[in-house]
Write an enzyme that holds these catalytic residues in place. Sequence first.
Site, PDB file in Angstrom:
ATOM      1  N   ASP A   1      37.167  36.945  30.560  1.00 45.96           N
ATOM      2  CA  ASP A   1      37.396  36.065  31.705  1.00 45.96           C
ATOM      3  C   ASP A   1      37.848  34.718  31.176  1.00 45.96           C
ATOM      4  OD1 ASP A   1      36.299  38.175  33.143  1.00 45.96           O
ATOM      5  OD2 ASP A   1      34.292  37.313  33.113  1.00 45.96           O
TER       6      ASP A   1
ATOM      7  N   ASP B   1      32.053  43.702  44.392  1.00 51.12           N
ATOM      8  CA  ASP B   1      31.175  42.734  43.740  1.00 51.12           C
ATOM      9  C   ASP B   1      29.913  42.580  44.577  1.00 51.12           C
ATOM     10  OD1 ASP B   1      33.294  42.472  42.031  1.00 51.12           O
ATOM     11  OD2 ASP B   1      33.860  40.461  42.695  1.00 51.12           O
TER      12      ASP B   1
END
Length: 245
Positions: free
Chosen positions: A134, A13
């Site tokens: 998500d 990330d």
Amino acid sequence: MDSASFEIIPAVDIQDGQAVQLIGGKRGTGSEYGDPVKTARDWIDAGAQTLHIVDLDGAFEGKRVNAETIESIVDLSDTVTIQVGGGIRTASDAIELLDLGVDRVILGTAAVENPSIVEEINDRRPDSVVVSLDAKNGEVVVEGWTEGTGIAPAEAASRYENLGAAAILFTDVDVEGQLAGVRSEHTAAVVDAVNIPVIASGGVATQEDIQELQSTGASAVVIGSALYEGELTFDEALSAVQSVR
């Protein structure tokens, strides 16, 4: 699920030029782990067959930010599968990444706001779209995990399968980055709703967590904090998969 087909995917990330891991998907939380290109190279050297790259700056700002870094990661290897998400808002964004050498694009907010984008990209590049669902408090969230949609993950997963998604990435944001264990029942509900692969993410801290997610029928797990914080080595994660019969 054949243990040989269940994959361990390290997360890279990217935020503010660093490899990071957030806690609960909240900007400004978590820790930094240095140069994301070096980090990606280290995972490849450790034996990773797929890398999960997220442009977090792009996810929060709604546009791609770390294009040069991602291009450098793609250039590291022509044998490792690269999936990239964060800030991809249009079919053109996705095609640009695929032309760059990315193998799969991950669509979250764009897919929720404009479901037809999945079909559009799939028509041009079959089997290249992973839809990211998500979830917080039982609903799909978008815009960098800040806005609820009122849609249950299992319902959404079925919808995107019908539009041509090659896979679903399901992240349990409530436990993301906390090293507190997984909630496999949430992943299982998504797996049961579709016939395409489901990649699990969120909460992994132990080999038992990996085995629990594997038992749901998921095809892979993305692991971030547990690997970066030394709770698990990559070899230990692989061994957990191999031990399931």
